[in-house]
Design an enzyme around this catalytic site. Structure first.
Site, short mmCIF file in Angstrom:
data_model
loop_
_atom_site.label_atom_id
_atom_site.label_comp_id
_atom_site.label_asym_id
_atom_site.label_seq_id
_atom_site.Cartn_x
_atom_site.Cartn_y
_atom_site.Cartn_z
N HIS A 353 -112.18 31.81 43.90
CA HIS A 353 -113.47 32.19 44.75
C HIS A 353 -113.22 33.80 45.28
O HIS A 353 -114.10 33.86 46.19
CB HIS A 353 -113.59 31.12 46.01
CG HIS A 353 -113.84 29.85 45.74
ND1 HIS A 353 -115.08 29.33 45.88
CD2 HIS A 353 -113.17 29.05 45.44
CE1 HIS A 353 -115.07 28.07 45.69
NE2 HIS A 353 -113.78 27.76 45.31
N LYS A 532 -122.86 35.21 57.93
CA LYS A 532 -121.67 34.96 57.06
C LYS A 532 -120.58 35.34 57.98
O LYS A 532 -120.45 36.04 58.96
CB LYS A 532 -121.97 35.56 55.78
CG LYS A 532 -122.18 37.23 56.01
CD LYS A 532 -122.47 37.84 54.75
CE LYS A 532 -123.86 37.55 54.12
NZ LYS A 532 -124.06 36.90 52.93
N ARG A 533 -119.34 34.93 57.37
CA ARG A 533 -118.08 35.45 57.80
C ARG A 533 -118.00 36.93 58.24
O ARG A 533 -118.66 37.60 57.25
CB ARG A 533 -116.95 35.17 57.00
CG ARG A 533 -116.50 33.71 56.76
CD ARG A 533 -115.29 33.60 56.00
NE ARG A 533 -115.36 33.71 54.47
CZ ARG A 533 -114.77 34.67 53.92
NH1 ARG A 533 -113.64 35.33 54.13
NH2 ARG A 533 -115.24 34.74 52.32
N LYS A 538 -118.56 42.53 53.13
CA LYS A 538 -119.91 42.00 53.45
C LYS A 538 -120.68 42.94 54.03
O LYS A 538 -122.02 42.77 54.08
CB LYS A 538 -119.84 40.55 54.20
CG LYS A 538 -119.10 39.51 53.29
CD LYS A 538 -118.73 38.28 54.05
CE LYS A 538 -118.03 37.37 53.44
NZ LYS A 538 -118.58 36.45 52.56
N THR A 640 -123.57 31.73 48.73
CA THR A 640 -124.44 30.73 48.72
C THR A 640 -125.59 30.43 49.86
O THR A 640 -126.52 29.97 49.72
CB THR A 640 -123.47 29.44 49.01
OG1 THR A 640 -122.48 29.53 50.34
CG2 THR A 640 -122.66 29.16 47.86
N LYS A 644 -129.57 29.93 50.12
CA LYS A 644 -130.28 28.76 51.00
C LYS A 644 -131.61 29.58 51.45
O LYS A 644 -132.56 29.10 51.82
CB LYS A 644 -129.14 28.68 52.35
CG LYS A 644 -128.25 27.65 51.77
CD LYS A 644 -127.01 27.76 53.00
CE LYS A 644 -125.89 27.09 52.12
NZ LYS A 644 -124.57 27.49 52.99
#
Ligand code: F58
Length: 796
Positions: A353, A532-533, A538, A640, A644
Site C-alpha cells: 500500500h 484524509k490522514r 497528501k 479511495t 467515494k
C-alpha cells in the site's frame, strides 16, 4: 439462500422482546442506548440466520476459503449498515416510531469502531462487505483494540489526542468465543532435541477470539470478522493476592491485555516498536493456528492447503504469518523445510500500500531475534533458499542488521499486488525492481474500490433513491449499471433533481456543522473538501496556501464576481508527526481570520472539522461539490476517498497520482480538473537544487502567501509560529508544493469558471456518478478471486 420474511409487526415484537429480555427495560423508561441495543440485537438475529447457513454451506461444499489478515478494519458503525443490507429500513423505522422513537437518533447513538488509521483499514472493511455480497467464503482476522484510533479535538487550533473508548459500552455485534483461546509465545530460546528443532518461548499470552458476522447485500451471505484480544494464561495469582499484593496479583492479566489495548499510528519509541511487533506476531500466529485447526477438522493431507486456503497479507504488518506457517509445518508437523516452504508460498499473497521508504517496515534484528528467535532462523533459511534458486540476486530479506518485511513478504508470496495501475508500475520500477526482474509474473495490479452499499446507497439515500427510480435497483450489487444513467443526464428535469439532491445534502451538512460546531456555512457556496490522514505527501498545505493566496486576491478586489467557496478539511495527524500537526493548526488559524473577515466571508469560508472518522466521511462525501486529491504524483498508492467523491457526484481536482489516473480515464478528462507534475517529472524536478525558489520567484502569488506565513498574519500573538513551514517550503519542499502551486492555482480558477455555469456543472457532476461504477470493491474482489486466490462464490 432463503431470507426470513419479516412483517412490520413481528419485527416490532422482536424489538420489544430484546428491549424487555436482553436489556431488561420497559419502553416507558428506555433510553436511546437501550433502544439501540434492542434494535441491534433484533437486526443481528436476522444476520445470524444467514451467517449459520453460510458457514454450513462452506463446510458442505469444502470450497476454498480466503483469509484476509489485517492490522486494521475500519468498519465504522454497523447498525445502519445491517439495516440497509437486509433492506429493513422501513420496518425498523416503523417499529421504532410505534414506540415514539426516531430512528436517526438511535442510529447516531452508535460509536464508530475506529479500528484503523485510514485507507488501508477502510479498504479492508469495504472488502469484507464485498466478499459477503459476492458470497466468497472468507474470514477477516485482526486485533480487537480496546482503544481504536485516538479522538481528535482542538485546543487553540492545535490537535489534542484523547483515548477512543468504543468498547466502554457493550458492543452488540460481537460474539465472544471463550472456547477459542490460543497460546502465543514470545522470546525464550531454540533447542535441537531428538532430531527436531524446538522453540521454548519465555512468555505466553493467550489470544481470545471475538466474532462479528459481516452480512452482504440482501442478506444472502455472511462471513466472519474474527478479532483477537490479549488475555493472560494465568489471569490471577491467588498467593500474591492472599499475601496482600493486590496489584501484583492481577499484573499478568493487565500486561497481557496491553497487547490488544491500542491501535497506534506511530512507533517512534523503543517500547512502542516492541509492542507493535508483538501485536503483529500475536494476531498473525493466532490466525495461522486457527486456519490450520479449521483445515485439520476436515482434511488430513497438508499438501492440500494451497488448494483449500488463500491468505492475503494486508501490507507487511502480518508478514510474520509466512514464517509462522512454515515453522508449524516444519517444526511441529514434520514436513521437510522445502515442502513447508513450497506450501507456504502457495498460500500467501501480499498487498503493498505504499512506496514511501519510511513506511516499509524494517525491524532491528536484535529486537526481532529476542522476541522471535526461531522465526529469525527461518527467515535466514527462506533467504538462503531464495538465494540458491536465484544466485544473481543482490538483495535479501535480512541485511544491514535489519529484517525487511517488504522483501520478506515478496519472497514468501505467490502473488504481490499494487492497488492502482500507476502504483503497480512504480512498484515494479522502484521498491521491488530487482525482485520483479527475478519473478516477473509475481506482481499483479488490483485497483482499489469502495463498497457502493455504504458509500452511496446508505450514506446518500436521496441519490440512491433517484438512481433506483431511474434505472432500477440492480446497480447496488452491480455498480457498472450506473452507466445507464447517461441518457437521463441529457434531460434537464432529471439533472435538476440530481442537483436538488446535492443541495439537500449540503443543507443537511450545514445543519450538522451549525448544530455541533456553531459555525454557519453558506449552503450556496461550492463545497470544496479535502478529508484524509494528515501527511505532507497528501499536501493539505498546498490547499491552504492556495486558499491564502485566494483570500489575498479577494481582499485586493472585493467587488469582483467571486465564486463563493467553503473549504472543508478533516483528518488526523499521527501523534508524533509534528509538522502535520502544525499544518492543522495553520488551517485552524487561517479559518479563524478568514471567517471573521467582513470583506471576504461571503465568498470564502474555511473549516477544519475535528475527529475525522467513517461516520463524518459519510456526512461529508454526499455534500461535496469538489474533491481534493492533490498528492505529489507517485506518492499516493491509490486513494479511495477519490472514488467515494466521484461516485457521489463531486468532480476531482487532482494530480495524476494513484487511482486518480483511472478515475480520470473513466469519468472523462473534461470532467476532471487536472494539474501538476507527472510522477517522472517529480523525480526529475527534485534533482534541481533550487526548485522551490524558482517556483516562488516565478509566481508572486505564492511568494505573497508564504510571506503571510512568515509575517505572523495568521498568528499575530505569536508571529514566528509558521516561519518553519515557510522555510521548509522554500528551502527543502520534498513534496514539491511550490513547484505545483501555480498549476494548482490555474486549475482552481478553471473550477470557479466551470461552477459558474450551473447547468454544465450539474452535467459534469452527474457524469462522475454515472461513470464511477468500475470503482466498486465488488469489481476489485472479483479481481482478487480470479487473479490471486482462485476462489469461487458459493451463492448459486
Ligand atoms: C493507504 N495506506 C494508501 N496506510 O495511502 C492509499 O493510497 C490507499 O488507497 C489505501 O492505503 C488502500 O490501499 C494507508 O492507509 C496507513 O494507514 C498506515 C498504516 C500503518 C501506520 C502508518 C499508516
Amino acid at each position: 439462500m432463503a431470507r426470513s420474511v419479516q412483517t412490520s409487526s413481528n419485527f416490532r415484537d422482536a424489538l420489544l422482546r430484546h428491549l424487555t429480555y436482553t436489556m431488561g427495560k420497559d419502553p416507558e423508561h428506555a433510553q436511546p442506548f437501550d433502544w439501540r441495543m434492542a434494535l441491534s440485537h433484533a437486526i443481528r438475529d436476522r444476520i445470524v440466520d444467514t451467517w449459520v447457513a453460510s458457514t454450513r454451506k462452506t463446510y458442505e461444499q469444502d470450497g476454498k476459503r480466503v483469509y484476509y489478515l489485517s492490522m486494521e478494519f475500519l468498519i465504522g458503525r454497523l447498525l445502519e449498515d445491517g439495516i440497509f443490507n437486509l433492506e429493513m429500513v422501513d420496518e425498523a423505522k416503523e417499529a421504532l416510531e410505534s414506540f415514539g422513537m426516531d430512528m436517526r437518533t438511535i442510529l447516531d447513538d452508535e460509536p464508530d469502531a475506529a479500528l484503523g488509521n485510514g485507507g488501508l483499514g477502510r479498504l479492508a472493511a469495504c472488502f469484507l462487505d464485498s466478499l459477503s455480497t459476492i458470497g466468497c467464503p472468507a474470514y477477516g482476522y485482526g486485533i480487537r483494540y480496546e482503544n481504536g484510533l485516538f479522538k481528535q479535538s482542538f485546543v487553540d487550533g492545535c490537535q489534542v489526542e484523547s483515548p477512543e473508548t468504543w468498547l466502554q459500552e457493550p458492543h452488540p455485534w460481537e460474539f465472544e468465543r471463550p472456547e477459542v483461546r490460543i497460546n502465543i509465545g514470545f522470546g525464550g530460546d531454540v533447542h535441537f532435541e531428538n532430531g527436531k528443532t524446538v522453540w521454548r518461548p519465555a512468555e505466553m499470552i493467550q489470544a481470545e477470539a471475538f466474532d462479528t458476522p459481516i452480512v452482504g447485500w440482501q442478506g444472502r451471505w455472511a462471513n466472519t470478522l474474527r478479532l483477537w484480544a490479549g488475555r493472560a494464561v494465568d489471569p490471577f495469582d491467588l498467593d500474591l493476592f492472599n499475601s496482600g499484593d493486590f496489584a501484583a496479583a492481577s499484573e499478568h492479566e493487565a500486561l497481557a491485555r496491553t497487547i490488544s489495548r491500542v491501535l497506534y499510528p506511530e512507533d517512534s519509541n523503543e517500547a512502542g516498536k516492541e509492542l507493535r511487533l508483538k501485536q503483529e506476531y500475536f494476531f498473525s500466529a493466532a490466525s495461522i493456528r486457527d486456519i490450520l485447526r479449521r483445515f485439520d477438522s476436515h482434511h488430513n493431507d497438508l499438501k492440500l492447503l494451497p488448494e483449500k486456503i488463500a491468505i492475503q497479507l494486508n501490507d507487511t504488518h502480518p508478514a510474520i504469518a509466512g514464517p509462522e506457517l512454515l515453522r508449524i509445518l516444519h517444526d511441529e508437523r514434520g514436513l521437510s523445510f522445502e515442502e513447508s516452504l513450497h506450501i507456504t508460498h502457495h498460500c500467501m499473497n501480499y498487498t503493498n500500500h505504499t512506496l514511501l521508504p519510511e513506511a516499509l517496515e524494517r525491524w532491528d534484528e536484535r529486537l526481532f531475534g529476542r522476541l522471535l528467535p526461531r522465526h529469525l532462523d527461518i527467515i535466514n533459511r527462506i533467504d538462503d533458499a531464495h538465494y540458491k534458486a536465484n544466485p544473481h540476486r543482490s538483495l535479501s530479506a535480512r541485511s544491514d542488521g535489519q529484517v525487511k518485511m517488504g522483501e520478506l513478504s515478496f519472497i514468501m508470496a505467490n502473488r504481490v499486488n499494487g492497488v492502482s495501475a500507476l502504483h503497480t508500475d512504480l512498484m515494479k520500477q522502484t521498491v521491488f525492481k530487482e525482485l520483479n526482474a527475478l519473478h516477473p509474473d509475481r506482481i499483479v495490479n488490483e485497483t482499489n474500490g469502495v463498497t457502493p452499499r455504504r458509500w452511496l446507497h446508505s450514506c446518500n439515500p436521496a441519490l440512491s433513491g433517484l438512481i433506483t427510480e431511474t434505472i432500477g435497483e440492480d446497480w447496488i450489487a452491480d455498480l457498472e449499471q450506473l452507466e445507464k444513467l447517461e441518457p437521463s443526464i441529457e434531460d434537464q428535469g432529471w439533472l435538476d433533481r440530481f442537483m436538488d439532491v446535492k443541495n439537500a445534502n449540503k443543507a443537511a451538512l450545514c445543519d450538522y456543522v451549525a448544530g455541533v460546531h456553531g459555525v454557519n456555512l453558506n449552503p450556496e457556496a461550492m463545497f470544496d473538501i479535502q478529508i484524509k490522514r494528515m501527511h505532507e505527501y497528501k499536501r493539505q498545505h498546498l490547499n491552504i496556501l492556495e486558499t491564502i493566496a485566494h483570500w489575498q486576491e479577494i481582499r485586493d478586489n472585493p467587488n469582483a464576481d467571486w465564486v463563493p467557496r467553503v473549504k472543508i478539511f478533516a483528518g488526523k495527524a499521527a501523534q508524533g508527526y509534528h509538522f502535520a500537526k502544525d499544518i492543522i493548526r495553520l488551517i485552524n488559524d487561517v479559518a479563524k481570520l478568514v471567517n471573521a473577515d467582513a470583506a471576504t466571508r461571503d465568498v470564502l469560508q474555511v473549516i477544519f472539522l475535528p475527529n475525522y472518522n467513517v461516520t463524518l466521511a459519510e456526512r461529508l462525501v454526499p455534500a461535496a461539490d469538489l474533491s481534493e486529491q492533490i498528492s505529489t504524483a507517485g506518492k499516493e498508492a491509490s486513494g479511495t476517498g477519490n472514488m467515494k467523491f466521484a461516485l457521489n457526484g463531486a468532480p476531482t481536482i487532482g494530480t495524476l497520482d494513484g487511482a486518480n489516473v483511472e478515475i480520470r480515464e473513466h469519468v472523462g478528462k473534461e470532467n476532471f480538473f487536472l494539474f501538476g507534475m507527472l510522477a517522472d517529472e517529480v523525480m526529475q524536478r527534485r534533482m534541481m537544487h533550487d526548485h522551490a525558489q524558482q517556483a516562488i520567484n516565478a509566481d508572486p502569488r505564492l511568494g505573497r502567501a508564504l510571506e503571510a506565513l512568515r509575517d505572523g498574519t495568521f498568528s499575530p500573538e505569536d508571529p514566528g509560529r509558521y516561519t518553519h513551514i515557510a522555510d521548509n517550503l522554500t528551502w527543502s519542499d520534498y513534496f514539491l508544493v511550490c513547484s505545483d502551486f501555480t498549476d494548482y492555482w490555474r486549475a482552481q480558477r478553471e473550477v470557479d469558471k466551470a461552477y459558474q455555469d450551473r447547468k454544465a456543472w450539474a452535467k459534469m457532476a452527474a457524469l462522475n456518478t454515472a461513470r464511477s461504477g468500475w470503482f466498486s470493491s465488488d469489481r476489485t474482489i472479483h479481481g482478487y478471486m480470479c487473479d490471486i486466490w482462485g476462489a469461487k462464490s458459493l451463492i448459486p
